[in-house]
Design a protein around this motif. Structure first.
Motif, PDB file in Angstrom:
ATOM      1  N   TRP A 119       0.826  -1.211   0.000  1.00 45.75           N
ATOM      2  CA  TRP A 119       0.000   0.000   0.000  1.00 45.75           C
ATOM      3  C   TRP A 119       0.858   1.257   0.000  1.00 45.75           C
ATOM      4  O   TRP A 119       0.457   2.285  -0.541  1.00 45.75           O
ATOM      5  CB  TRP A 119      -0.934   0.032   1.211  1.00 45.75           C
ATOM      6  CG  TRP A 119      -1.833  -1.153   1.342  1.00 45.75           C
ATOM      7  CD1 TRP A 119      -1.935  -1.986   2.428  1.00 45.75           C
ATOM      8  CD2 TRP A 119      -2.769  -1.667   0.380  1.00 45.75           C
ATOM      9  NE1 TRP A 119      -2.866  -2.965   2.188  1.00 45.75           N
ATOM     10  CE2 TRP A 119      -3.390  -2.795   0.936  1.00 45.75           C
ATOM     11  CE3 TRP A 119      -3.122  -1.287  -0.903  1.00 45.75           C
ATOM     12  CZ2 TRP A 119      -4.356  -3.529   0.262  1.00 45.75           C
ATOM     13  CZ3 TRP A 119      -4.085  -2.027  -1.577  1.00 45.75           C
ATOM     14  CH2 TRP A 119      -4.685  -3.123  -0.994  1.00 45.75           C
ATOM     15  N   GLU A 122     -15.020  -1.602 -13.244  1.00 49.10           N
ATOM     16  CA  GLU A 122     -13.713  -1.535 -12.606  1.00 49.10           C
ATOM     17  C   GLU A 122     -13.281  -2.902 -12.090  1.00 49.10           C
ATOM     18  O   GLU A 122     -12.134  -3.291 -12.233  1.00 49.10           O
ATOM     19  CB  GLU A 122     -13.729  -0.540 -11.450  1.00 49.10           C
ATOM     20  CG  GLU A 122     -13.665   0.903 -11.887  1.00 49.10           C
ATOM     21  CD  GLU A 122     -13.535   1.814 -10.701  1.00 49.10           C
ATOM     22  OE1 GLU A 122     -14.571   2.289 -10.222  1.00 49.10           O
ATOM     23  OE2 GLU A 122     -12.395   2.022 -10.258  1.00 49.10           O
ATOM     24  N   ARG A 144      -6.943   5.389  -1.687  1.00 48.82           N
ATOM     25  CA  ARG A 144      -5.934   4.413  -1.276  1.00 48.82           C
ATOM     26  C   ARG A 144      -5.489   3.570  -2.467  1.00 48.82           C
ATOM     27  O   ARG A 144      -6.275   3.281  -3.367  1.00 48.82           O
ATOM     28  CB  ARG A 144      -6.543   3.516  -0.210  1.00 48.82           C
ATOM     29  CG  ARG A 144      -5.606   2.480   0.324  1.00 48.82           C
ATOM     30  CD  ARG A 144      -6.269   1.697   1.424  1.00 48.82           C
ATOM     31  NE  ARG A 144      -5.540   0.471   1.648  1.00 48.82           N
ATOM     32  CZ  ARG A 144      -5.841  -0.432   2.531  1.00 48.82           C
ATOM     33  NH1 ARG A 144      -6.884  -0.265   3.298  1.00 48.82           N
ATOM     34  NH2 ARG A 144      -5.117  -1.507   2.660  1.00 48.82           N
ATOM     35  N   SER A 145      -4.239   3.166  -2.466  1.00 48.06           N
ATOM     36  CA  SER A 145      -3.703   2.314  -3.528  1.00 48.06           C
ATOM     37  C   SER A 145      -4.527   1.033  -3.631  1.00 48.06           C
ATOM     38  O   SER A 145      -4.947   0.476  -2.627  1.00 48.06           O
ATOM     39  CB  SER A 145      -2.250   1.943  -3.224  1.00 48.06           C
ATOM     40  OG  SER A 145      -1.800   0.920  -4.083  1.00 48.06           O
ATOM     41  N   ARG A 146      -4.727   0.592  -4.872  1.00 49.30           N
ATOM     42  CA  ARG A 146      -5.438  -0.667  -5.095  1.00 49.30           C
ATOM     43  C   ARG A 146      -4.454  -1.841  -5.154  1.00 49.30           C
ATOM     44  O   ARG A 146      -4.852  -2.968  -5.400  1.00 49.30           O
ATOM     45  CB  ARG A 146      -6.261  -0.588  -6.374  1.00 49.30           C
ATOM     46  CG  ARG A 146      -7.436   0.391  -6.207  1.00 49.30           C
ATOM     47  CD  ARG A 146      -8.255   0.552  -7.441  1.00 49.30           C
ATOM     48  NE  ARG A 146      -8.846  -0.717  -7.870  1.00 49.30           N
ATOM     49  CZ  ARG A 146      -9.417  -0.885  -9.051  1.00 49.30           C
ATOM     50  NH1 ARG A 146      -9.485   0.111  -9.904  1.00 49.30           N
ATOM     51  NH2 ARG A 146      -9.925  -2.046  -9.381  1.00 49.30           N
ATOM     52  N   ALA A 199     -10.025  -4.941 -13.329  1.00 44.71           N
ATOM     53  CA  ALA A 199      -8.985  -5.389 -12.410  1.00 44.71           C
ATOM     54  C   ALA A 199      -8.712  -6.876 -12.610  1.00 44.71           C
ATOM     55  O   ALA A 199      -7.568  -7.309 -12.628  1.00 44.71           O
ATOM     56  CB  ALA A 199      -9.378  -5.111 -10.968  1.00 44.71           C
ATOM     57  N   ASN A 218      -5.164   4.111  -7.828  1.00 47.20           N
ATOM     58  CA  ASN A 218      -5.806   4.366  -6.543  1.00 47.20           C
ATOM     59  C   ASN A 218      -7.313   4.200  -6.648  1.00 47.20           C
ATOM     60  O   ASN A 218      -7.897   4.432  -7.710  1.00 47.20           O
ATOM     61  CB  ASN A 218      -5.498   5.782  -6.058  1.00 47.20           C
ATOM     62  CG  ASN A 218      -4.035   5.962  -5.753  1.00 47.20           C
ATOM     63  OD1 ASN A 218      -3.412   5.109  -5.139  1.00 47.20           O
ATOM     64  ND2 ASN A 218      -3.466   7.065  -6.196  1.00 47.20           N
ATOM     65  N   ASP A 219      -7.927   3.816  -5.542  1.00 50.42           N
ATOM     66  CA  ASP A 219      -9.373   3.723  -5.462  1.00 50.42           C
ATOM     67  C   ASP A 219      -9.955   5.123  -5.563  1.00 50.42           C
ATOM     68  O   ASP A 219      -9.472   6.044  -4.908  1.00 50.42           O
ATOM     69  CB  ASP A 219      -9.771   3.071  -4.129  1.00 50.42           C
ATOM     70  CG  ASP A 219     -11.260   2.885  -4.023  1.00 50.42           C
ATOM     71  OD1 ASP A 219     -11.927   3.834  -3.555  1.00 50.42           O
ATOM     72  OD2 ASP A 219     -11.755   1.813  -4.404  1.00 50.42           O
TER      73      ASP A 219
END
Length: 175
Positions: free
Chosen positions: A17, A101, A47-49, A105, A41-42
């Protein structure tokens, strides 16, 4: 008028993260000229995905980075490095819903023969979301992916196969 521009992008998964774009770029710099490094990022939390991309100036640098960094440790985490899917699939996810999304992913994490099915699932989810089908986008994506892969599942962790992975992502999102 659309231009066809070749990109030499690596998908980098399993990031800590705390890993930022600068750290990512520094780790991949020994393999060649980097045009861009980006941590995804979300949208809601910022926050980092846990994944990102590194774009190289040429194909050989990209190939060297994949060979040299896949499975290596970065910020205390073992990372996965693969050739990234096309930017068009990523752009669809940027414009789509949470369902699109999630499918994107899953598609970005796929390699080999299931990648085509994952890309089809991403497109189907984005299309369903764009048409206002809301949570039905997950069902559309899972159906599209299952046609191209199998949901075999395992005793622990998410199911294997494109359809199973997308269904797992959907269940995590509460669909």
């Amino acid at each position: 008028m659309a231009t066809t521009e070749v990109e030499f992008r690596c998908f980098v998964g399993g990031l800590a993260w705390a890993t930022d774009s600068h750290t990512l770029e520094e780790a991949f710099r020994p393999f060649g000229e980097i045009l861009e490094s980006k941590i995804i990022n979300d949208r809601e939390t910022g926050r980092s995905r846990g994944f990102g991309f590194v774009t190289f100036a040429n194909e050989q640098s990209m190939r060297d980075a994949i060979e040299g960094m896949n499975g290596k440790s970065l910020d205390g985490r073992s990372i996965t490095v693969n050739e990234a899917q096309s930017a068009a699939a990523a752009a669809e996810a940027e414009e789509g819903s949470a369902a699109a999304e999630a499918a994107a992913a899953a598609a970005e994490a796929m390699v080999g023969p299931v990648a085509a099915a994952a890309a089809a699932a991403t497109a189907a989810a984005a299309e369903a979301a764009a048409e206002g089908e809301g949570t039905d986008a997950i069902a559309v994506a899972t159906e599209a992916a299952t046609r191209g892969g199998t949901a075999t599942g395992g005793a622990s962790g998410p199911p294997r196969g494109t359809g199973g992975r997308i269904a797992h992502v959907a269940s995590l999102l509460g669909y």
